[in-house]
Design a protein around this motif. Structure first.
Motif, PDB file in Angstrom:
ATOM      1  N   LEU A  57      -2.769   1.373   4.338  1.00  0.00           N
ATOM      2  CA  LEU A  57      -2.101   2.046   3.234  1.00  0.00           C
ATOM      3  C   LEU A  57      -2.951   1.979   1.965  1.00  0.00           C
ATOM      4  O   LEU A  57      -3.039   2.969   1.220  1.00  0.00           O
ATOM      5  CB  LEU A  57      -0.739   1.399   2.990  1.00  0.00           C
ATOM      6  CG  LEU A  57       0.229   2.143   2.109  1.00  0.00           C
ATOM      7  CD1 LEU A  57       0.583   3.485   2.708  1.00  0.00           C
ATOM      8  CD2 LEU A  57       1.487   1.318   1.905  1.00  0.00           C
ATOM      9  N   ALA A 105      -4.413   5.133  -0.078  1.00  0.00           N
ATOM     10  CA  ALA A 105      -4.198   5.254  -1.520  1.00  0.00           C
ATOM     11  C   ALA A 105      -5.523   5.478  -2.256  1.00  0.00           C
ATOM     12  O   ALA A 105      -5.594   6.269  -3.204  1.00  0.00           O
ATOM     13  CB  ALA A 105      -3.491   4.024  -2.063  1.00  0.00           C
ATOM     14  N   GLU A 110      -1.308  12.752   1.524  1.00  0.00           N
ATOM     15  CA  GLU A 110      -0.078  12.199   0.963  1.00  0.00           C
ATOM     16  C   GLU A 110       1.014  12.011   2.007  1.00  0.00           C
ATOM     17  O   GLU A 110       1.974  11.291   1.771  1.00  0.00           O
ATOM     18  CB  GLU A 110       0.412  13.062  -0.193  1.00  0.00           C
ATOM     19  CG  GLU A 110      -0.429  12.870  -1.440  1.00  0.00           C
ATOM     20  CD  GLU A 110       0.021  13.712  -2.614  1.00  0.00           C
ATOM     21  OE1 GLU A 110       0.660  14.775  -2.393  1.00  0.00           O
ATOM     22  OE2 GLU A 110      -0.278  13.317  -3.747  1.00  0.00           O
ATOM     23  N   LEU A 131       1.413   8.300   2.735  1.00  0.00           N
ATOM     24  CA  LEU A 131       1.874   7.398   1.677  1.00  0.00           C
ATOM     25  C   LEU A 131       3.391   7.324   1.679  1.00  0.00           C
ATOM     26  O   LEU A 131       4.066   8.300   2.019  1.00  0.00           O
ATOM     27  CB  LEU A 131       1.409   7.896   0.305  1.00  0.00           C
ATOM     28  CG  LEU A 131      -0.057   7.747  -0.019  1.00  0.00           C
ATOM     29  CD1 LEU A 131      -0.345   8.330  -1.399  1.00  0.00           C
ATOM     30  CD2 LEU A 131      -0.496   6.306   0.033  1.00  0.00           C
ATOM     31  N   GLN A 187       6.929   8.438  -3.354  1.00  0.00           N
ATOM     32  CA  GLN A 187       6.618   7.978  -4.704  1.00  0.00           C
ATOM     33  C   GLN A 187       7.904   7.746  -5.496  1.00  0.00           C
ATOM     34  O   GLN A 187       8.909   8.419  -5.279  1.00  0.00           O
ATOM     35  CB  GLN A 187       5.761   9.019  -5.442  1.00  0.00           C
ATOM     36  CG  GLN A 187       4.403   9.264  -4.796  1.00  0.00           C
ATOM     37  CD  GLN A 187       3.492   8.072  -4.915  1.00  0.00           C
ATOM     38  OE1 GLN A 187       3.168   7.659  -6.011  1.00  0.00           O
ATOM     39  NE2 GLN A 187       3.077   7.510  -3.804  1.00  0.00           N
ATOM     40  N   GLY A 201       1.790   1.455  -3.079  1.00  0.00           N
ATOM     41  CA  GLY A 201       1.642   2.816  -2.590  1.00  0.00           C
ATOM     42  C   GLY A 201       2.673   3.789  -3.123  1.00  0.00           C
ATOM     43  O   GLY A 201       2.601   4.975  -2.841  1.00  0.00           O
ATOM     44  N   GLN A 202       3.634   3.318  -3.903  1.00  0.00           N
ATOM     45  CA  GLN A 202       4.695   4.182  -4.397  1.00  0.00           C
ATOM     46  C   GLN A 202       4.531   4.534  -5.865  1.00  0.00           C
ATOM     47  O   GLN A 202       5.342   5.266  -6.408  1.00  0.00           O
ATOM     48  CB  GLN A 202       6.059   3.498  -4.220  1.00  0.00           C
ATOM     49  CG  GLN A 202       6.424   3.230  -2.790  1.00  0.00           C
ATOM     50  CD  GLN A 202       7.767   2.531  -2.694  1.00  0.00           C
ATOM     51  OE1 GLN A 202       7.960   1.464  -3.266  1.00  0.00           O
ATOM     52  NE2 GLN A 202       8.688   3.139  -1.982  1.00  0.00           N
TER      53      GLN A 202
END
Length: 148
Positions: free
Chosen positions: A51, A55, A88, A91, A94, A132-133
């Motif tokens: 991850l 990123a 994306e 991920l 977000q 990652g958010q």
């Protein structure tokens, strides 16, 4: 299924479907994963490390997109945007602006931050709690605004 195995599976599917952008993106990502495995001298990487690699790739694409846009190279910026969309997917979702603001408020309270001198501690707490958010630039701007 681990994230690394999912990337391998998606790469094969994209290759068979002749999705050139996705194949190129996943090839770069697989190379970064393989290099990290060699560097760490291990057979497999945890999802957390993969991850982080995703990123980093996303951040590189965003930076390139910004630079190409500023330089007036819309053709190259469009390629970076397409690659960004393909990356994306890997991920986590977000945080919204409200969620990010609440997370920053919580980190400020937890750390006991009172001034800009504590910005690093707050940023570290937010980024670790929401790996990652969070977009680092957006978080940095909000932390700076709240601490000053």
């Amino acid at each position: 299924m681990s994230l690394s195995k999912q990337i391998d599976k998606d790469y094969i599917e994209a290759y068979k479907a002749k999705a050139t952008v996705k194949v190129a993106v996943l090839r770069h990502l697989k190379t970064a994963i393989k290099n990290r495995m060699v560097e760490d001298k291990c057979q497999d990487l945890s999802d957390e490390i993969v991850l982080d690699l995703v990123a980093k790739q996303v951040k590189q694409r965003k930076d390139s997109f910004d630079q190409y846009t500023k330089a007036g190279r819309d053709d190259l910026a469009r390629v970076e945007a397409d690659e960004l969309v393909a990356l994306e997917v890997y991920l986590p979702k977000q945080l919204s602006d409200e969620e990010l603001s609440a997370a920053i408020d919580k980190a400020i309270a937890d750390v006991g931050a009172a001034s800009m001198a504590d910005m690093g501690k707050v940023m570290q707490a937010v980024l670790e709690a929401h790996k990652g958010q969070v977009d680092g630039k957006k978080a940095s701007g909000l932390v700076r605004a709240k601490l000053s």
